[in-house]
Design a protein around this motif. Structure first.
Motif, PDB file in Angstrom:
ATOM      1  N   LYS A  28       0.835  -1.216   0.000  1.00  0.00           N
ATOM      2  CA  LYS A  28       0.000   0.000   0.000  1.00  0.00           C
ATOM      3  C   LYS A  28       0.860   1.253   0.000  1.00  0.00           C
ATOM      4  O   LYS A  28       0.645   2.165  -0.788  1.00  0.00           O
ATOM      5  N   SER A  29       1.845   1.293   0.886  1.00  0.00           N
ATOM      6  CA  SER A  29       2.723   2.467   0.947  1.00  0.00           C
ATOM      7  C   SER A  29       3.568   2.576  -0.318  1.00  0.00           C
ATOM      8  O   SER A  29       3.800   3.669  -0.836  1.00  0.00           O
ATOM      9  N   ALA A  30       4.028   1.439  -0.837  1.00  0.00           N
ATOM     10  CA  ALA A  30       4.824   1.444  -2.069  1.00  0.00           C
ATOM     11  C   ALA A  30       3.996   1.970  -3.235  1.00  0.00           C
ATOM     12  O   ALA A  30       4.493   2.736  -4.064  1.00  0.00           O
ATOM     13  N   ASP A  31       2.724   1.580  -3.285  1.00  0.00           N
ATOM     14  CA  ASP A  31       1.832   2.035  -4.349  1.00  0.00           C
ATOM     15  C   ASP A  31       1.685   3.558  -4.324  1.00  0.00           C
ATOM     16  O   ASP A  31       1.765   4.217  -5.363  1.00  0.00           O
ATOM     17  N   VAL A  32       1.528   4.107  -3.135  1.00  0.00           N
ATOM     18  CA  VAL A  32       1.418   5.569  -2.988  1.00  0.00           C
ATOM     19  C   VAL A  32       2.714   6.230  -3.464  1.00  0.00           C
ATOM     20  O   VAL A  32       2.686   7.196  -4.234  1.00  0.00           O
ATOM     21  N   TYR A  49       5.391  -0.626 -14.291  1.00  0.00           N
ATOM     22  CA  TYR A  49       5.465  -2.081 -14.174  1.00  0.00           C
ATOM     23  C   TYR A  49       5.220  -2.521 -12.731  1.00  0.00           C
ATOM     24  O   TYR A  49       4.473  -3.468 -12.470  1.00  0.00           O
ATOM     25  N   LEU A  50       5.835  -1.828 -11.780  1.00  0.00           N
ATOM     26  CA  LEU A  50       5.650  -2.170 -10.371  1.00  0.00           C
ATOM     27  C   LEU A  50       4.213  -1.907  -9.928  1.00  0.00           C
ATOM     28  O   LEU A  50       3.618  -2.719  -9.213  1.00  0.00           O
ATOM     29  N   ILE A  51       3.647  -0.786 -10.352  1.00  0.00           N
ATOM     30  CA  ILE A  51       2.254  -0.469 -10.004  1.00  0.00           C
ATOM     31  C   ILE A  51       1.323  -1.552 -10.545  1.00  0.00           C
ATOM     32  O   ILE A  51       0.401  -1.996  -9.854  1.00  0.00           O
ATOM     33  N   ALA A  52       1.575  -1.999 -11.772  1.00  0.00           N
ATOM     34  CA  ALA A  52       0.747  -3.052 -12.364  1.00  0.00           C
ATOM     35  C   ALA A  52       0.817  -4.324 -11.527  1.00  0.00           C
ATOM     36  O   ALA A  52      -0.200  -5.015 -11.346  1.00  0.00           O
ATOM     37  N   GLN A  53       1.990  -4.643 -10.992  1.00  0.00           N
ATOM     38  CA  GLN A  53       2.131  -5.852 -10.170  1.00  0.00           C
ATOM     39  C   GLN A  53       1.360  -5.733  -8.855  1.00  0.00           C
ATOM     40  O   GLN A  53       0.903  -6.735  -8.308  1.00  0.00           O
ATOM     41  N   ILE A  54       1.236  -4.516  -8.361  1.00  0.00           N
ATOM     42  CA  ILE A  54       0.511  -4.289  -7.108  1.00  0.00           C
ATOM     43  C   ILE A  54      -0.999  -4.294  -7.345  1.00  0.00           C
ATOM     44  O   ILE A  54      -1.752  -4.904  -6.592  1.00  0.00           O
ATOM     45  N   GLU A  55      -1.428  -3.624  -8.420  1.00  0.00           N
ATOM     46  CA  GLU A  55      -2.853  -3.359  -8.611  1.00  0.00           C
ATOM     47  C   GLU A  55      -3.590  -4.358  -9.496  1.00  0.00           C
ATOM     48  O   GLU A  55      -4.804  -4.498  -9.378  1.00  0.00           O
ATOM     49  N   PRO A  57      -5.210  -7.677 -10.794  1.00  0.00           N
ATOM     50  CA  PRO A  57      -5.615  -8.964 -10.192  1.00  0.00           C
ATOM     51  C   PRO A  57      -4.670 -10.069 -10.675  1.00  0.00           C
ATOM     52  O   PRO A  57      -4.265 -10.093 -11.840  1.00  0.00           O
ATOM     53  N   LEU A  58      -4.325 -10.965  -9.777  1.00  0.00           N
ATOM     54  CA  LEU A  58      -3.349 -12.007 -10.074  1.00  0.00           C
ATOM     55  C   LEU A  58      -3.673 -12.826 -11.326  1.00  0.00           C
ATOM     56  O   LEU A  58      -2.778 -13.082 -12.134  1.00  0.00           O
ATOM     57  N   PRO A  59      -4.936 -13.222 -11.538  1.00  0.00           N
ATOM     58  CA  PRO A  59      -5.227 -13.996 -12.760  1.00  0.00           C
ATOM     59  C   PRO A  59      -4.950 -13.223 -14.055  1.00  0.00           C
ATOM     60  O   PRO A  59      -4.668 -13.822 -15.085  1.00  0.00           O
ATOM     61  N   ALA A  60      -5.005 -11.904 -13.996  1.00  0.00           N
ATOM     62  CA  ALA A  60      -4.703 -11.097 -15.176  1.00  0.00           C
ATOM     63  C   ALA A  60      -3.199 -10.850 -15.308  1.00  0.00           C
ATOM     64  O   ALA A  60      -2.708 -10.526 -16.386  1.00  0.00           O
ATOM     65  N   LEU A  61      -2.483 -11.006 -14.203  1.00  0.00           N
ATOM     66  CA  LEU A  61      -1.041 -10.758 -14.207  1.00  0.00           C
ATOM     67  C   LEU A  61      -0.271 -11.954 -14.762  1.00  0.00           C
ATOM     68  O   LEU A  61       0.654 -11.788 -15.559  1.00  0.00           O
ATOM     69  N   PHE A  62      -0.646 -13.163 -14.341  1.00  0.00           N
ATOM     70  CA  PHE A  62       0.066 -14.375 -14.747  1.00  0.00           C
ATOM     71  C   PHE A  62      -0.932 -15.496 -15.043  1.00  0.00           C
ATOM     72  O   PHE A  62      -2.006 -15.539 -14.449  1.00  0.00           O
ATOM     73  N   PRO A  63      -0.524 -16.444 -15.889  1.00  0.00           N
ATOM     74  CA  PRO A  63      -1.378 -17.618 -16.101  1.00  0.00           C
ATOM     75  C   PRO A  63      -1.389 -18.483 -14.841  1.00  0.00           C
ATOM     76  O   PRO A  63      -0.462 -18.430 -14.037  1.00  0.00           O
ATOM     77  N   SER A  64      -2.436 -19.292 -14.688  1.00  0.00           N
ATOM     78  CA  SER A  64      -2.502 -20.150 -13.503  1.00  0.00           C
ATOM     79  C   SER A  64      -1.538 -21.328 -13.602  1.00  0.00           C
ATOM     80  O   SER A  64      -1.060 -21.825 -12.588  1.00  0.00           O
ATOM     81  N   ALA A  65      -1.214 -21.758 -14.822  1.00  0.00           N
ATOM     82  CA  ALA A  65      -0.271 -22.875 -15.001  1.00  0.00           C
ATOM     83  C   ALA A  65       1.123 -22.437 -14.554  1.00  0.00           C
ATOM     84  O   ALA A  65       1.538 -21.304 -14.792  1.00  0.00           O
ATOM     85  N   GLY A  93       5.401  -9.330  -8.273  1.00  0.00           N
ATOM     86  CA  GLY A  93       4.381 -10.180  -8.885  1.00  0.00           C
ATOM     87  C   GLY A  93       4.639 -11.644  -8.569  1.00  0.00           C
ATOM     88  O   GLY A  93       3.715 -12.409  -8.283  1.00  0.00           O
ATOM     89  N   LEU A  94       5.919 -12.025  -8.598  1.00  0.00           N
ATOM     90  CA  LEU A  94       6.295 -13.395  -8.265  1.00  0.00           C
ATOM     91  C   LEU A  94       5.974 -13.705  -6.796  1.00  0.00           C
ATOM     92  O   LEU A  94       5.499 -14.793  -6.474  1.00  0.00           O
ATOM     93  N   ALA A  95       6.192 -12.743  -5.926  1.00  0.00           N
ATOM     94  CA  ALA A  95       5.856 -12.922  -4.508  1.00  0.00           C
ATOM     95  C   ALA A  95       4.341 -13.105  -4.350  1.00  0.00           C
ATOM     96  O   ALA A  95       3.891 -14.012  -3.637  1.00  0.00           O
TER      97      ALA A  95
END
Length: 177
Positions: A28-32, A49-55, A57-65, A93-95
């Motif tokens: 949250k603080s990093a996003d601000v 890129y970092l904001i996208a990883q924070i905001e 949704p995970l299914p849109a960020l990476f495939p489930s496989a 995003g990996l975290a």
């Protein structure tokens, strides 16, 4: 009155601070911080890129496989993100993908899921090829002393030892490495 613009060094410090917040799990603080940074440096692809990883949704960020890897002694989420995602800033995003609350708190032997993106699959194939490649066998006749001690021969020999050590390290054969 004139408005003072942030200096490049204060922008860099703000970006570094945002990275540290993310590493410590304070998204949250990093996003601000990153949004504020982006106002000062609007063309920053790294901040976006970092904001996208924070905001995102995970299914849109990476495939489930995914496929699994084990963290080795010198691995970090940043180094794994660099290897498998092509960008060390992909650590957050990996975290998230691995439900790791504090990205800087990963340890040797820990098992991680890597999203099966095209780039990650190619990187995995390269890593497997290196790890399973037999050590090179070279038979070289003993050259005369003048040739054996030449810088070119020493460089070639050093390179050969380096390649063998790298392959052994990839196989986790630390004694051979």
């Amino acid at each position: 009155p004139a408005v003072a613009l942030p200096s490049a060094s204060s922008n860099a410090a703000q970006f570094q601070h945002a990275l540290e917040l993310l590493q410590d799990g304070d998204a949250k603080s990093a996003d601000v911080e990153l949004h504020t940074y982006l106002k000062n440096v609007p063309d920053s692809t790294a901040a976006s890129y970092l904001i996208a990883q924070i905001e995102t949704p995970l299914p849109a960020l990476f495939p489930s496989a995914s496929f699994a890897v084990r963290i080795t002694k010198n691995d970090t989420l940043s180094s794994l993100a660099h290897t498998y995602l092509g960008n060390s800033l992909g650590f957050y995003g990996l975290a998230r993908y691995n439900e790791i609350a504090v990205p800087s708190k990963v340890s040797e032997g820990q098992r991680l899921r890597i999203p099966k993106t095209a780039e990650a699959v190619q990187a995995r194939a390269r890593m497997v090829a290196i790890a399973t490649a037999p050590p090179p066998v070279t038979v070289t006749p003993t050259p005369p002393d003048a040739v054996a001690n030449s810088p070119a021969t020493q460089h070639k020999l050093a390179d050969e030892y380096y390649q063998r050590g790298l392959a052994a390290f990839q196989r986790q054969d630390l004694d051979a490495a």
